[in-house]
Design an enzyme around this catalytic site. Structure first.
Site, PDB file in Angstrom:
ATOM      1  N   THR A 109      38.338  43.987  45.899  1.00 45.56           N
ATOM      2  CA  THR A 109      37.809  45.261  45.395  1.00 45.56           C
ATOM      3  C   THR A 109      38.811  46.405  45.476  1.00 45.56           C
ATOM      4  OG1 THR A 109      36.880  45.785  47.569  1.00 45.56           O
ATOM      5  CG2 THR A 109      35.425  44.675  45.986  1.00 45.56           C
ATOM      6  N   LYS A 110      39.964  46.186  46.099  1.00 45.01           N
ATOM      7  CA  LYS A 110      40.932  47.259  46.269  1.00 45.01           C
ATOM      8  C   LYS A 110      41.685  47.525  44.973  1.00 45.01           C
ATOM      9  CE  LYS A 110      40.154  48.163  50.649  1.00 45.01           C
ATOM     10  NZ  LYS A 110      39.156  47.174  51.050  1.00 45.01           N
ATOM     11  N   ASN A 111      42.651  48.441  45.033  1.00 48.21           N
ATOM     12  CA  ASN A 111      43.307  48.936  43.815  1.00 48.21           C
ATOM     13  C   ASN A 111      44.254  47.923  43.184  1.00 48.21           C
ATOM     14  OD1 ASN A 111      42.116  51.082  45.276  1.00 48.21           O
ATOM     15  ND2 ASN A 111      43.266  52.549  44.073  1.00 48.21           N
TER      16      ASN A 111
END
Length: 385
Positions: free
Chosen positions: A182-184
């Site tokens: 879910t991170k960038n």
């Protein structure tokens, strides 16, 4: 109803798949050339600051604290508005965590609260770039004046962001990243540690490699033979394998694109929700160019749970980020008490993260906006009646 929209999601391309497949067909699955290459690619986003890739974001924090020399008797200052690992990884090294409140605009570590928390035993002050908005690092440096403590940036949310034009990764003595899906950007699981001091970076790399020393110049017994290796300080196996580093390298090529799309989605939310009563939108300081990992709204009048339930029922996977760390039973059992960080605790009672990820279409975002508007207004009409 269509499917549930998640609050965050990875973006995987055919180039990503090909990069992983190429490594799987090769000779090195781990501790090979892709690791060094990924670290070099990451350093281009940290302003040239050296980086050590590790197995996940929690490992990055553990490695960073260990490289900083954190141990029993030391204190680590942490804001409570973060994932528990920012604090628990310091506890795992025997340190005492001192919670310092956040400011009431960005919900990053408040420099005044940090100044009040620093003592002669403080080893690290850990700021968190909440939602992708950088903390005020210059003010934090000032708040630590007279202390030998190191400043750490937990940048799990903020790779690609800038502060006064300077890139995240170059702002603190140590910076940690997370590459969870879910991170960038993602390596599936993964993380990294950046360090301004080359000796601290060297300690980080040793710790993530079980503490093993192989460089002849560093060996105590260099003439034992070509097989010889030594452990001078204990570490853990926190290595990130080549196959995941290849995914990370491919993802980094699109990080600018990811960041731009997140910013565009934030702008659409800002415009569409500006006049929605009962909701407050996230703030942004003039000196920050956030990477926007989250879009954290505040639902007022004690209605966060109601709106959360209505959004979930409508297929919108909203989330709450985060339960204040000192509220977790593990910390309560150590004597930490509710009420000690009132800004963070008040924010938690209102906070709701709306879906935000590069693959979120305008149409799906409109669905989120419509569902939120309906959830807020239906409850307001009922209360008025």
């Amino acid at each position: 109803m269509t499917g549930m929209l998640p609050y965050g999601r990875q973006s995987i391309s055919e180039d990503d798949v090909a990069a992983v497949a190429d490594v799987l067909r090769g000779d090195w699955l781990t501790t090979g050339p892709q690791v060094d290459a990924f670290e070099a690619d990451l350093a281009r986003w940290t302003g040239g600051v050296g980086v050590a890739a590790v197995s996940n974001g929690t490992a990055a924090l553990h490695v960073a604290y260990a490289a900083a020399g954190v141990g029993p008797g030391d204190e680590v200052v942490v804001p409570p508005m973060t994932f528990v690992a920012t604090a628990s990884s310091a506890v795992a090294l025997g340190a005492t965590v001192v919670f310092a409140d956040v400011d009431d605009e960005t919900f990053c570590l408040d420099p005044a609260a940090a100044a009040a928390a620093v003592t002669s035993r403080t080893k690290v002050v850990a700021a968190v770039d909440y939602a992708g908005h950088p903390a005020d690092y210059d003010a934090l440096r000032t708040s630590m004046r007279g202390s030998d403590a190191l400043l750490l940036a937990d940048a799990a949310h903020s790779i690609g962001g800038t502060y006064h034009g300077r890139p995240v990764g170059s702002l603190a003595d140590l910076t940690t990243f997370s590459f969870f899906p879910t991170k960038n950007l993602t390596t599936a699981e993964g993380g990294a540690v950046a360090a301004l001091n080359p000796q601290i970076l060297k300690r980080a790399r040793r710790f993530r490699g079980v503490g093993v020393v192989r460089d002849r110049d560093d060996l105590r017994f260099p003439d034992e033979g070509g097989w010889h290796q030594e452990v001078h300080e204990f570490g853990l196996n926190y290595r990130l394998p080549d196959v995941l580093c290849a995914l990370g390298r491919s993802q980094l090529r699109r990080l600018g694109e990811f960041t731009a799309r997140r910013s565009a989605l934030v702008a659409r939310y800002d415009e569409a929700l500006a006049d929605l009563d009962g909701v407050l939108l996230p703030n942004r300081k003039s000196w920050a160019d956030p990477a926007w990992h989250l879009y954290p709204i505040r639902v007022l009048d004690g209605r966060r749970r109601e709106v959360y339930d209505r959004m979930r029922a409508a297929g919108i996977g909203v989330q709450v980020n985060y339960i204040p760390v000192h509220w977790h039973p593990a910390f309560a059992d150590l004597g930490y008490r509710r009420g000690s960080c009132p800004v963070a605790e008040s924010f938690y009672s209102q906070q709701l993260s709306l879906p935000l990820y590069p693959g979120l279409s305008d149409a799906d975002q409109d669905r989120v906006i419509d569902a939120l508007t309906a959830a807020v207004r239906v409850g307001s009409v009922r209360s008025a009646a």
